[in-house]
Design a protein around this motif. Structure first.
Motif, PDB file in Angstrom:
ATOM      1  N   TYR A  21      -6.590   4.114  -6.243  1.00 32.13           N
ATOM      2  CA  TYR A  21      -7.526   3.732  -5.183  1.00 32.13           C
ATOM      3  C   TYR A  21      -6.760   3.287  -3.931  1.00 32.13           C
ATOM      4  CZ  TYR A  21     -11.270   1.321  -2.700  1.00 32.13           C
ATOM      5  OH  TYR A  21     -12.169   0.911  -1.754  1.00 32.13           O
ATOM      6  N   VAL A  22      -5.744   2.444  -4.112  1.00 30.09           N
ATOM      7  CA  VAL A  22      -4.942   1.962  -2.978  1.00 30.09           C
ATOM      8  C   VAL A  22      -4.244   3.134  -2.296  1.00 30.09           C
ATOM      9  CG1 VAL A  22      -2.944   0.555  -2.327  1.00 30.09           C
ATOM     10  CG2 VAL A  22      -4.682  -0.378  -3.868  1.00 30.09           C
ATOM     11  N   LEU A  23      -3.723   4.067  -3.071  1.00 32.65           N
ATOM     12  CA  LEU A  23      -3.060   5.239  -2.498  1.00 32.65           C
ATOM     13  C   LEU A  23      -4.057   6.083  -1.702  1.00 32.65           C
ATOM     14  CD1 LEU A  23      -0.524   6.965  -2.160  1.00 32.65           C
ATOM     15  CD2 LEU A  23      -1.121   8.103  -4.307  1.00 32.65           C
ATOM     16  N   LYS A  24      -5.222   6.323  -2.276  1.00 30.23           N
ATOM     17  CA  LYS A  24      -6.236   7.158  -1.619  1.00 30.23           C
ATOM     18  C   LYS A  24      -6.778   6.497  -0.352  1.00 30.23           C
ATOM     19  CE  LYS A  24     -10.876   8.925  -2.293  1.00 30.23           C
ATOM     20  NZ  LYS A  24     -12.090   8.628  -2.986  1.00 30.23           N
ATOM     21  N   GLU A  25      -7.115   5.222  -0.434  1.00 29.44           N
ATOM     22  CA  GLU A  25      -7.765   4.530   0.676  1.00 29.44           C
ATOM     23  C   GLU A  25      -6.800   4.052   1.760  1.00 29.44           C
ATOM     24  OE1 GLU A  25     -11.138   4.212   1.143  1.00 29.44           O
ATOM     25  OE2 GLU A  25     -11.289   5.526  -0.600  1.00 29.44           O
ATOM     26  N   PHE A  26      -5.572   3.689   1.365  1.00 30.70           N
ATOM     27  CA  PHE A  26      -4.644   3.087   2.311  1.00 30.70           C
ATOM     28  C   PHE A  26      -3.344   3.869   2.479  1.00 30.70           C
ATOM     29  CE2 PHE A  26      -7.346  -0.244   0.607  1.00 30.70           C
ATOM     30  CZ  PHE A  26      -7.781  -0.865   1.770  1.00 30.70           C
ATOM     31  N   GLY A  27      -3.130   4.880   1.626  1.00 32.26           N
ATOM     32  CA  GLY A  27      -1.896   5.656   1.717  1.00 32.26           C
ATOM     33  C   GLY A  27      -0.668   4.861   1.293  1.00 32.26           C
ATOM     34  N   LEU A  28      -0.875   3.831   0.466  1.00 33.72           N
ATOM     35  CA  LEU A  28       0.223   2.974   0.028  1.00 33.72           C
ATOM     36  C   LEU A  28       0.433   3.112  -1.470  1.00 33.72           C
ATOM     37  CD1 LEU A  28      -0.840  -0.277   1.921  1.00 33.72           C
ATOM     38  CD2 LEU A  28       0.969   1.296   2.590  1.00 33.72           C
ATOM     39  N   LYS A  29       1.697   3.215  -1.878  1.00 31.98           N
ATOM     40  CA  LYS A  29       2.023   3.198  -3.301  1.00 31.98           C
ATOM     41  C   LYS A  29       2.352   1.760  -3.672  1.00 31.98           C
ATOM     42  CE  LYS A  29       3.660   7.884  -3.780  1.00 31.98           C
ATOM     43  NZ  LYS A  29       4.750   8.759  -4.224  1.00 31.98           N
ATOM     44  N   VAL A  30       1.707   1.263  -4.712  1.00 30.24           N
ATOM     45  CA  VAL A  30       1.952  -0.102  -5.163  1.00 30.24           C
ATOM     46  C   VAL A  30       2.384  -0.088  -6.622  1.00 30.24           C
ATOM     47  CG1 VAL A  30       0.364  -1.154  -3.512  1.00 30.24           C
ATOM     48  CG2 VAL A  30      -0.485  -0.488  -5.743  1.00 30.24           C
ATOM     49  N   LEU A  31       3.147  -1.079  -6.991  1.00 30.59           N
ATOM     50  CA  LEU A  31       3.618  -1.223  -8.357  1.00 30.59           C
ATOM     51  C   LEU A  31       2.616  -2.038  -9.174  1.00 30.59           C
ATOM     52  CD1 LEU A  31       7.317  -2.219  -7.590  1.00 30.59           C
ATOM     53  CD2 LEU A  31       6.457   0.046  -8.207  1.00 30.59           C
ATOM     54  N   THR A  32       2.567  -1.762 -10.464  1.00 27.95           N
ATOM     55  CA  THR A  32       1.741  -2.563 -11.356  1.00 27.95           C
ATOM     56  C   THR A  32       2.142  -4.034 -11.243  1.00 27.95           C
ATOM     57  OG1 THR A  32       1.503  -0.699 -12.869  1.00 27.95           O
ATOM     58  CG2 THR A  32       1.042  -2.881 -13.765  1.00 27.95           C
ATOM     59  N   LEU A  33       3.412  -4.274 -11.073  1.00 27.99           N
ATOM     60  CA  LEU A  33       3.922  -5.635 -10.910  1.00 27.99           C
ATOM     61  C   LEU A  33       3.249  -6.329  -9.734  1.00 27.99           C
ATOM     62  CD1 LEU A  33       6.016  -7.796 -11.728  1.00 27.99           C
ATOM     63  CD2 LEU A  33       7.602  -6.676 -10.177  1.00 27.99           C
ATOM     64  N   TYR A  34       3.030  -5.604  -8.641  1.00 24.50           N
ATOM     65  CA  TYR A  34       2.369  -6.195  -7.480  1.00 24.50           C
ATOM     66  C   TYR A  34       0.924  -6.567  -7.808  1.00 24.50           C
ATOM     67  CZ  TYR A  34       6.114  -4.277  -4.500  1.00 24.50           C
ATOM     68  OH  TYR A  34       7.301  -3.957  -3.913  1.00 24.50           O
ATOM     69  N   ILE A  35       0.250  -5.739  -8.582  1.00 21.14           N
ATOM     70  CA  ILE A  35      -1.156  -5.982  -8.913  1.00 21.14           C
ATOM     71  C   ILE A  35      -1.273  -7.205  -9.804  1.00 21.14           C
ATOM     72  CG2 ILE A  35      -3.201  -5.038 -10.066  1.00 21.14           C
ATOM     73  CD1 ILE A  35      -2.049  -2.228  -9.317  1.00 21.14           C
ATOM     74  N   SER A  36      -0.363  -7.349 -10.726  1.00 18.10           N
ATOM     75  CA  SER A  36      -0.461  -8.424 -11.720  1.00 18.10           C
ATOM     76  C   SER A  36       0.216  -9.712 -11.289  1.00 18.10           C
ATOM     77  CB  SER A  36       0.125  -7.962 -13.048  1.00 18.10           C
ATOM     78  OG  SER A  36       1.504  -7.693 -12.906  1.00 18.10           O
ATOM     79  N   GLN A  37       0.915  -9.707 -10.155  1.00 18.58           N
ATOM     80  CA  GLN A  37       1.647 -10.915  -9.777  1.00 18.58           C
ATOM     81  C   GLN A  37       0.702 -12.050  -9.418  1.00 18.58           C
ATOM     82  OE1 GLN A  37       4.147  -9.811  -6.492  1.00 18.58           O
ATOM     83  NE2 GLN A  37       2.813 -10.751  -4.986  1.00 18.58           N
TER      84      GLN A  37
END
Length: 64
Positions: A21-37
């Protein structure tokens, strides 16, 4: 339980769905670590832009 009922876990997005969703909507790749931090953890800090995008994704999936 009715077969149309879903558990609360099933109604929540998984990490991959949030990342997609973040990639599609914002064009950003995020790590699972970022989501769970969590705040005050000793992990690589997520950029504010990515943190904001993850927050929008969590709101989209009604997780916050």
């Amino acid at each position: 339980m009715d077969e149309l009922d879903i558990t609360s876990a099933e109604s929540k997005a998984i990490y991959q769905e949030i990342k997609d969703y973040v990639l599609k909507e914002f064009g950003l790749k995020v790590l699972t670590l970022y989501i769970s931090q969590k705040e005050n953890q000793k992990v690589p800090q997520c950029l504010k832009e990515k943190e904001d995008a993850i927050r929008v994704a969590l709101e989209h999936f009604a997780m916050i």
